[in-house]
Each structure stands twice: as C-alpha cells, then as structure tokens.
Motif scaffolding. Structure first.
Motif, PDB file in Angstrom:
ATOM      1  N   HIS A  94       0.857  -1.185   0.000  1.00  0.00           N
ATOM      2  CA  HIS A  94       0.000   0.000   0.000  1.00  0.00           C
ATOM      3  C   HIS A  94       0.888   1.228   0.000  1.00  0.00           C
ATOM      4  O   HIS A  94       2.113   1.100   0.086  1.00  0.00           O
ATOM      5  CB  HIS A  94      -1.018  -0.023   1.148  1.00  0.00           C
ATOM      6  CG  HIS A  94      -0.443   0.001   2.533  1.00  0.00           C
ATOM      7  ND1 HIS A  94       0.439  -0.950   3.001  1.00  0.00           N
ATOM      8  CD2 HIS A  94      -0.635   0.863   3.571  1.00  0.00           C
ATOM      9  CE1 HIS A  94       0.749  -0.679   4.260  1.00  0.00           C
ATOM     10  NE2 HIS A  94       0.120   0.419   4.632  1.00  0.00           N
ATOM     11  N   HIS A  96       1.094   4.017   2.014  1.00  0.00           N
ATOM     12  CA  HIS A  96       1.409   4.853   3.175  1.00  0.00           C
ATOM     13  C   HIS A  96       2.895   5.206   3.131  1.00  0.00           C
ATOM     14  O   HIS A  96       3.717   4.435   2.629  1.00  0.00           O
ATOM     15  CB  HIS A  96       1.052   4.123   4.477  1.00  0.00           C
ATOM     16  CG  HIS A  96      -0.429   4.091   4.750  1.00  0.00           C
ATOM     17  ND1 HIS A  96      -1.008   3.256   5.671  1.00  0.00           N
ATOM     18  CD2 HIS A  96      -1.448   4.817   4.205  1.00  0.00           C
ATOM     19  CE1 HIS A  96      -2.315   3.471   5.705  1.00  0.00           C
ATOM     20  NE2 HIS A  96      -2.616   4.405   4.820  1.00  0.00           N
ATOM     21  N   ASP A  98       5.313   5.212   5.100  1.00  0.00           N
ATOM     22  CA  ASP A  98       6.336   4.346   5.697  1.00  0.00           C
ATOM     23  C   ASP A  98       6.564   3.076   4.884  1.00  0.00           C
ATOM     24  O   ASP A  98       7.442   2.285   5.208  1.00  0.00           O
ATOM     25  CB  ASP A  98       5.987   4.000   7.156  1.00  0.00           C
ATOM     26  CG  ASP A  98       4.590   3.421   7.315  1.00  0.00           C
ATOM     27  OD1 ASP A  98       3.700   3.749   6.507  1.00  0.00           O
ATOM     28  OD2 ASP A  98       4.382   2.633   8.258  1.00  0.00           O
ATOM     29  N   HIS A  99       5.776   2.894   3.835  1.00  0.00           N
ATOM     30  CA  HIS A  99       5.937   1.715   2.976  1.00  0.00           C
ATOM     31  C   HIS A  99       6.485   2.057   1.594  1.00  0.00           C
ATOM     32  O   HIS A  99       6.934   1.165   0.875  1.00  0.00           O
ATOM     33  CB  HIS A  99       4.597   0.979   2.821  1.00  0.00           C
ATOM     34  CG  HIS A  99       4.162   0.286   4.085  1.00  0.00           C
ATOM     35  ND1 HIS A  99       4.210  -1.074   4.266  1.00  0.00           N
ATOM     36  CD2 HIS A  99       3.712   0.799   5.264  1.00  0.00           C
ATOM     37  CE1 HIS A  99       3.806  -1.392   5.484  1.00  0.00           C
ATOM     38  NE2 HIS A  99       3.483  -0.256   6.103  1.00  0.00           N
ATOM     39  N   HIS A 171      -7.196  -1.280   7.480  1.00  0.00           N
ATOM     40  CA  HIS A 171      -6.160  -0.270   7.771  1.00  0.00           C
ATOM     41  C   HIS A 171      -6.104   0.752   6.632  1.00  0.00           C
ATOM     42  O   HIS A 171      -6.007   1.952   6.849  1.00  0.00           O
ATOM     43  CB  HIS A 171      -4.830  -0.989   7.954  1.00  0.00           C
ATOM     44  CG  HIS A 171      -3.633  -0.113   7.906  1.00  0.00           C
ATOM     45  ND1 HIS A 171      -3.343   0.801   8.890  1.00  0.00           N
ATOM     46  CD2 HIS A 171      -2.642   0.002   6.985  1.00  0.00           C
ATOM     47  CE1 HIS A 171      -2.215   1.428   8.579  1.00  0.00           C
ATOM     48  NE2 HIS A 171      -1.778   0.973   7.426  1.00  0.00           N
ATOM     49  N   ASP A 190       0.051  -4.180   6.906  1.00  0.00           N
ATOM     50  CA  ASP A 190      -0.396  -3.697   8.212  1.00  0.00           C
ATOM     51  C   ASP A 190      -1.752  -4.292   8.602  1.00  0.00           C
ATOM     52  O   ASP A 190      -2.426  -3.796   9.506  1.00  0.00           O
ATOM     53  CB  ASP A 190      -0.456  -2.164   8.220  1.00  0.00           C
ATOM     54  CG  ASP A 190       0.932  -1.564   8.080  1.00  0.00           C
ATOM     55  OD1 ASP A 190       1.932  -2.281   8.318  1.00  0.00           O
ATOM     56  OD2 ASP A 190       1.038  -0.375   7.723  1.00  0.00           O
TER      57      ASP A 190
HETATM   58 ZN    ZN Z   1       0.021   1.480   6.543  1.00  0.00          ZN
END
Ligand code: ZN
Length: 335
Positions: A94, A96, A98-99, A171, A190
């Motif tokens: 995904h 986000h 942090d990914h 999420h 996540d």
């Molecule tokens: Zn995430």
C-alpha cells in the motif's frame, strides 16, 4: 498482472535456517519504516545456490521500501544483500509513507519497475498527496512513478515462489497482501502484526473499517499461513495467537469506537517524533493539530484537536514513550 509459474510451483527449495526459503529475505526495520521483503528472482534451478552477495549476481524484487528518512539506510541494506545483482522490481502493499518512502530513490538507482495496488495507480501517477494520505498525516514521501499495478486475483512469481494477491481493506481500503501457498508464507502488510494491526484510518473519517478488518482476519485464517512477514515488527509463526490478539483488539474498538481514535492520535504522535526527533510542544500543537487525520479523530472524540493531542502527549510521557522537557518533547531514545 498474471505471471505463469508452473516451474516455481513444482519445485520446493529447502528452507534456510531462519525458516524462510533461500530466495526470501526478511529485513526487519523499526516502527518509522516498514519492513522489507527481498525476493531473489533468479532462475529456479539456481535457488539451491542461495541468493547471496558472494554468489553470481541475481535479479531481485522488493516488497515495500521504508520511510523517506531511512531511504539511504534502505539503499545500503539492499546493496549489502544484492551485491552485484540488480533490483528489477518494487512492489508496494500500500502507499502509506512508511511503505513507499524509498520508492523514488531505489527506482532511480536501479531503473526498476514499480508496481502499486491498482486502486492507487492513478493517485500515484498524478501524485495526489491527499488521496495517498501523506498530506492528511503530515508525513513526507518523495513522488515516484508507478510502471504498473497489481489487484486482488492477480499472481506474481518472486523469490522462487508464486504469490497470490489478495485485498486487505481495513487499515487502508486499497491495501494488498501477498500469500505464497507452496510455503505458507504471508506478507501481511499492516493487516496483521504479531501483536495487533495498523490504525483503521477509514474509521477515523467515519467510514466503515471494522467489518473490513474483520473479514481480512477471516481471510488470513482461511489461507492457513505457516509464517507471517508483517509490515512492522518481527516475523512470526503463531498465527492463531496473532489472530486472537487482533480479534480481541478489534472487538474492543467495536465496543468503544473512540478507542481507535485515541490509539490513532498516540500512534501518529509516536511516528511524528520518530521522524522529527525533537519538536516544541507549541509548534506541535499549532501545526500538527491541523492535519486532517488529527482533525477527524478530534471530531469523533468531540474535543478540539489541540486539547486531545496535548492530553495524548502527556499520557505518552507518563508511559515513558516520549520525553517532555520544558517546552520541547522528543523520542525517549534521543539523549
Ligand atoms: Zn500502513
């Protein structure tokens, strides 16, 4: 994207010492950056040689790329693993921050493919920081281009294994998870960690997310994974225990939906302070309270964001998770 893989499915490489097939490397990071799964894409006949830097160069696929602050660490870790090999493909569970914060650096370093969830493809290629959640969370992510996408029902071959692509809403409604049935390996992003799951962001905005998270946990149970490589934290094999923990947390949120909002405020504060390391409380309350995700959480809890953030900050300090000194606060590990 469907990649035929009869050879991959028919050959069973021996597991290495950490319980993973030799073409699968799990790189555990901290909570600011997602973990990475590095998959060696060499010819299946060469699996037994174990993909390692001192062997002949291989091609690799990487699942998720860390937060931008750690992008150069991610690059160094990959260079160490890959040696003279080549990263040929990035796949994101995904989008986000942090990914996918390392996507720009890594994809330009190796000129590789970047595959994102189909539902996020347009958002990425017109770089809609609001739709991608980066604006709403006040987090950074350098723009990158996606060269393709994956959607539920697709499959791909990497690390000598065929991976099924499944939807993982909850999420992030656009998130995917990847499952390799031959080895019972699950890349859960996540949707499931050893001790919980990621913030249910859609619920903060008043959208449905509890039912979706529930169905993802049912899906994971039905896949019967033997080993889970989560988006954060250690890999684990006691999947039944992790599912029980996740279900009990989900039930607590359903019983008291404001629990999701309060947990989200604290998790976002911890993320922010891991990122910036030190911040004045005044700056934090003035600027960070304006981010849409914090405003949405505040609406749910019926109090101004500044008040809730200050309260959450004091609670984190009391719990020893951040340190407040005078008018600044910082991550407790920073001296
Ligand atoms: Zn995430």
């Amino acid at each position: 994207m469907n990649v035929p893989s009869a050879a991959a499915a028919s050959l069973q490489p021996p597991l290495s010492r950490n319980g993973l097939p030799p073409g699968v490397h799990f790189i555990q990071r901290d909570w600011l950056s997602s973990n990475q799964v590095l998959l060696c894409d060499s010819d299946p006949q060469r699996w037994a040689q174990e993909c390692a830097p001192d062997q002949a160069p291989h091609d690799y696929t990487l699942i998720d790329t860390s937060y931008v602050k750690h992008q150069h660490t991610t690059l160094a870790l990959l260079r160490h693993q890959i040696g003279a090999g080549r990263l040929r493909r990035i796949i994101n569970t995904h989008l986000h921050s942090d990914h996918c914060g390392g996507n720009a650096l890594l994809s330009t370093t190796w000129d590789c493919e970047v595959l994102v969830p189909r539902a996020s493809l347009e958002d990425v290629n017109r770089w809609d920081a609001v739709a991608l959640s980066h604006a709403g969370t006040g987090q950074d992510c350098p723009p990158f281009r996606a060269t393709g996408s994956l959607q539920p029902g697709d499959a791909f071959v990497a690390g000598g294994l065929e991976w099924q692509v499944h939807a993982a809403p909850g999420h992030d409604h656009k998130s995917l998870l990847f499952f390799a049935p031959a080895q019972g390996l699950l890349v859960s992003a996540d949707a499931l960690w050893e001790n919980g799951f990621g913030i249910l962001f859609p619920a903060l905005e008043g959208e449905s997310a509890f039912d979706e998270q529930d169905s993802v946990l049912d899906l994971i149970e039905s896949l019967r994974p033997q080993r889970v490589l989560p988006g954060h934290g250690a890999m684990f094999t006691d999947v039944a225990k992790a599912l029980a923990t996740a279900r009990s947390r989900l039930k607590a949120m359903r019983d008291k939906p404001e629990r999701n909002a309060r947990n989200a405020l604290k998790a976002l504060i911890k993320f922010k302070i891991l990122d910036v390391e030190v911040m004045t409380i005044e700056h934090f309350l003035r600027d960070y309270a304006r981010t849409s995700v914090n405003r949405a959480a505040a609406r749910q809890l019926g109090q101004p964001a500044e008040v809730l953030l200050h309260q959450a900050l004091l609670e984190l300090h009391e719990a020893g998770q951040v340190r407040i000194e005078g008018d600044v606060f910082y991550n407790r590990e920073v001296p």
